[in-house]
Structure formats: structure tokens, C-alpha cells
Scaffold this active site. Structure first.
Site, mmCIF file in Angstrom:
data_model
loop_
_atom_site.group_PDB
_atom_site.id
_atom_site.type_symbol
_atom_site.label_atom_id
_atom_site.label_comp_id
_atom_site.label_asym_id
_atom_site.label_seq_id
_atom_site.Cartn_x
_atom_site.Cartn_y
_atom_site.Cartn_z
ATOM 1 N N LYS A 119 0.861 -1.185 0.000
ATOM 2 C CA LYS A 119 0.000 0.000 0.000
ATOM 3 C C LYS A 119 0.892 1.228 0.000
ATOM 4 O O LYS A 119 1.833 1.318 0.788
ATOM 5 C CB LYS A 119 -0.864 -0.019 1.254
HETATM 6 C C1 5RP Z 1 -1.955 4.566 8.148
HETATM 7 C C2 5RP Z 1 -2.755 3.704 7.273
HETATM 8 C C3 5RP Z 1 -4.152 4.081 6.970
HETATM 9 O O1 5RP Z 1 -4.910 2.931 6.814
HETATM 10 C C4 5RP Z 1 -4.092 4.859 5.703
HETATM 11 O O2 5RP Z 1 -3.487 6.062 5.829
HETATM 12 C C5 5RP Z 1 -5.278 4.767 4.738
HETATM 13 O O3 5RP Z 1 -6.194 5.630 4.952
HETATM 14 P P1 5RP Z 1 -6.342 7.039 4.256
HETATM 15 O O4 5RP Z 1 -7.067 6.771 2.954
HETATM 16 O O5 5RP Z 1 -7.155 7.772 5.258
HETATM 17 O O6 5RP Z 1 -4.976 7.630 4.000
HETATM 18 O O7 5RP Z 1 -2.289 2.715 6.785
HETATM 19 O O8 5RP Z 1 -0.604 4.251 8.002
#
Ligand code: 5RP
Length: 263
Positions: free
Chosen positions: A173
């Protein structure tokens, strides 16, 4: 990849589309009661049916999510710091693999902080988690957390995502950036993008669209969904882009029509 690992991956990434809409609601693990997630159970329940997977910590899962949920859980298993600290990279593994299995997690997630003071510690934690995941058939999602001083560009995000994949992460991610296809090209495992801070809805829809067009397998989106005035409408609009090939304009039209029903 063995059968169990593949099966868990296919619960998260729709095998027909190769895409996924993960709902990220793990923010409290370092931010506390985040806007829109103060009462996580109330936020999550109306959104779950529109998500392909839910990214969450064990504490919120246990206390705030119905055990009858049919959606796969991506369990956040890293933590150890809070927004009060200047350096957020001082994270370790917070939840054992045994516990993840007991909670019926379909994957586990951990943040890495490339270029941050605790880079080594977080990269070794990822490696350790992958070793455990391989043992039990549980995929690992590496989250390339970006420190305050890091520039979100292809060079940095390309470096962080590639390192995550090299260390064995099964999914990564990261954040969207210009020329995102270069980040995707350099990362041999599927990528989802975070939404980041709340932005206007048309922009968030374009972000999701651009990411998928550039080769992302989808989104792991939180604030741009649950901080929307109409979160259920917003997740359906995001879903229309990721899973049904809607353009941003078509998704915006859908959002408008759903909004009038949700308000
Ligand atoms: C923090 C994360 C959160 O899940 C992430 O930031 C995803 O959410 P957003 O779309 O609010 O950024 O992994 O490290």
C-alpha cells in the site's frame, strides 16, 4: 504461493476484476479517535457491504465489528508510537500471527518507514512478518508510510514499494504520485493506494481513477470515505471506479444521486 495463501489473496482481490476496494479504518492505532472514526462501530457497519476487505486493528475488530461479517479482514499488526511523537517510525509488531489467525484475518498489514530513523527496525519487522506469514499461509500487506519530511514522488515511492516487495510483502500500500505507472512497473506485487488526507470528493474520485489506470489493483481508502458527509455514497462511487470501470465523471454523477438518498 500455496493454496491457503492464494485463497486468502483471492478473497481480498476480486479474481474477476483483479481489483479491490479496501476500507481503511485502522487510523486510531496511532491517531486515537480520528474524525469520522470516533465511534468506529457506527462508522464501519453501514460501509462494510460496499468494501471488498476491511483494514483494521484487533482492538477495534473485537469491540466494534459484528462477528457475522463476511468480508475479509486485513489486520493491522504494527504500532508502538503516537501522533504526539515527532518520529512516527518507531514501530514494531503488535499482534502475533496466532492471534491474527484466531481472528480469522485474511492478511496482516505492517508499516515500513523507508528513510526514517527506524527504517531498519521496520524493514526487519516486515521480513519477520513475511516469514511468519509464509509459515501459516497469511499474506502480508506492507504499508509504505511516508515521514513528514519525505517527498511523495516516483523515486521515493518506487524505492519504498520495491523494497517492500523484495522483502517478501505480498501486497503493498502506498501513495499516488505523478507518473505512478513507474512505481507500479518497479513493484512486482499488487499495489493499492491510500487516499491520504480528506480532499474534495471529485478529486478523491480522480485519484482512485488515475491510480487504477496506472496499474494499481485498487484502493485502501479511509478518510476520503468515512470523513465524507455521505460515506456510504462515497464508497459506492469509489467502488464504481475500481470495480466497474466508471470514469470520474460517471462516478461523480452516481455520488450525487446516492447523496440525495443518503442525506
Ligand atoms: C496509516 C494507514 C491508513 O490505513 C491509511 O493512511 C489509509 O487511509 P487514508 O485513505 O485515510 O490515508 O495505513 O498508516
Amino acid at each position: 504461493m500455496d493454496w491457503g495463501m492464494k485463497n486468502r489473496m483471492s478473497r481480498i482481490i476480486n479474481p474477476k476484476t483483479g481489483h479491490t476496494v479496501m476500507l481503511a479504518v485502522d487510523h486510531g492505532y496511532f491517531q486515537g479517535p480520528t474524525t469520522g472514526l470516533r465511534k468506529p462501530g457506527e462508522t464501519i457497519a453501514p460501509l462494510v457491504s460496499y468494501a471488498d476487505a476491511v483494514m483494521i486493528t484487533r482492538g477495534v475488530l473485537r469491540t466494534s465489528v459484528d462477528t457475522g461479517i463476511s468480508k475479509p479482514i486485513v489486520l493491522r499488526v504494527s504500532g508502538g508510537t503516537s501522533v504526539l511523537k515527532e518520529d512516527l517510525s518507531n514501530e514494531g509488531i503488535t499482534t502475533s500471527m496466532k492471534e491474527a489467525i484466531r481472528l480469522n484475518a485474511s492478511a496482516v498489514a505492517l508499516s515500513i518507514f523507508v528513510g526514517a530513523p527506524n527504517e531498519r527496525q521496520t524493514l526487519l519487522s516486515l521480513s519477520e512478518l513475511v516469514n511468519q506469514g509464509e509459515e501459516y499461509g497469511i499474506p502480508v500487506l506492507a504499508v509504505t508510510a511516508v515521514g513528514r519530511e519525505m517527498v511523495r514522488d516516483t523515486r521515493y515511492l518506487g524505492l519504498a514499494t520495491r523494497i517492500a516487495a523484495e522483502l517478501g510483502a505480498h501486497m503493498v500500500k502506498t501513495y499516488y504520485c505523478e507518473d505512478f505507472e513507474k512505481v507500479v512497473e518497479g513493484c512486482p506485487v499488487p499495489i493499492v493506494i491510500a487516499g491520504g488526507k480528506k480532499i474534495p470528493e471529485p478529486d478523491a474520485l480522480k485519484l482512485a481513477y488515475n491510480a487504477v489506470q496506472a496499474g494499481a489493483m485498487g484502493v485502501d481508502m479511509g478518510r476520503n470515505i468515512f470523513q465524507s458527509e455521505t460515506p456510504a455514497a462515497m464508497i459506492q462511487a469509489v467502488r464504481s471506479i475500481v470495480q466497474e470501470n466508471y470514469t470520474p465523471d460517471e462516478a461523480l454523477e452516481l455520488l450525487k444521486s446516492l447523496k440525495s438518498q443518503e442525506k
